[in-house]
Design an enzyme around this catalytic site. Structure first.
Site, PDB file in Angstrom:
ATOM      1  CD  GLU A  15      -2.888  -1.067   2.375  1.00  0.00           C
ATOM      2  OE1 GLU A  15      -3.992  -0.530   2.267  1.00  0.00           O
ATOM      3  OE2 GLU A  15      -2.469  -1.576   3.442  1.00  0.00           O
ATOM      4  CD  GLU A  46      -3.565  -5.956   3.939  1.00  0.00           C
ATOM      5  OE1 GLU A  46      -2.870  -4.912   3.927  1.00  0.00           O
ATOM      6  OE2 GLU A  46      -3.705  -6.677   2.934  1.00  0.00           O
TER       7      GLU A  46
END
Length: 258
Positions: free
Chosen positions: A102, A122
């Protein structure tokens, strides 16, 4: 040029302290007129960044502070990368997972080693990418690929990442930083105000309505037409000589530790 190194070996995981240090360094580098381009990389060859330090999670969960103490500030810091006023390059050797990917996705360019593995796992922890990945990774690879990547949570290799347009370039292992420095040198030698304006106009093309994006591009172009760099570019083209923009090619390295 500046090289910002995530220095929390062996996997350069993101801690609360590393995020604080990174935010301070990014603010200083953004304001430094001698920084013409920024390279973001990790210490060592095992990982650019393997995501968040999971050992911090139990305390944050107990305090109900995942967003207030971690994700909120993490998004602000990764936003500093995404909106950095100069060209940015993520130099990825090894793994870029979770928050690490990210973070990298906020850079203008991603250069990865042939042995790189990238992923957003995640979902396997019962969550989803919450530090800008749902926006910036999706902008890079599109809706269908983003859902595949985030909802399965599997890693992809460097060639797949290139085919999906998640990254810009794949280089042999061990040559990532050299390739990033070569790219940064070209960018830092260019016209600084035009680089900023071009980056802003491209971002607005994605994030704003068409009419607003075009209006911004015209406003930026009007301002550029009055700069010394624009005059120099026109002169060089007319006289068929190389343009002499003010380069900022000295390399400085900054570590941020967890």
């Amino acid at each position: 040029m500046a090289v910002l190194v995530l220095n929390n070996p062996p996997m350069n995981v993101v801690t609360l302290e590393l995020t604080r240090e990174m935010s301070k360094a990014l603010a200083e580098l953004a304001a430094d007129p001698e920084v013409g381009a920024l390279i973001l990389t990790g210490e060592g060859d095992r990982a650019f960044c393997a995501g968040s330090d999971i050992k911090e999670f139990p305390g944050l969960v107990a305090d109900r502070a995942i967003v207030s103490r971690k994700l909120g500030f993490e998004n602000e810091t990764y936003g500093q990368v995404a909106h950095f006023p100069k060209p940015t390059i993520a130099a990825i050797e090894g793994l870029a997972l979770g928050g690490g990917l990210e973070l990298a996705a906020g850079c203008d360019f991603l250069v990865v080693s042939a042995n790189a593995r990238l992923g957003l796992p995640e979902i396997k922890l019962g969550g989803f990418p919450s530090s800008g990945g749902t926006v910036r990774v999706t902008q890079r690879i599109g809706l269908a690929r983003a859902k595949e990547m985030m909802m399965f949570g599997d890693m992809i290799d460097a060639e797949t990442a290139l085919a999906w347009r998640l990254v810009n370039k794949v280089v042999p292992s061990g040559q990532v930083r050299a390739a990033a420095l070569e790219m940064a040198a070209r960018l830092a030698a260019g016209p600084a105000q035009a680089m900023y304006a071009c980056k802003k106009a491209i971002e607005d093309a994605v994030n704003c309505p068409e009419a607003e994006a075009i209006a911004t591009a015209l406003r930026l172009s009007e301002g550029l037409s009055r700069t010394a760099d624009f005059s120099e570019g026109v002169r060089a083209f007319t006289e068929k000589t190389p343009a002499r923009f003010s380069d900022r090619l000295d390399v400085r390295v900054f570590d941020v530790a967890g």
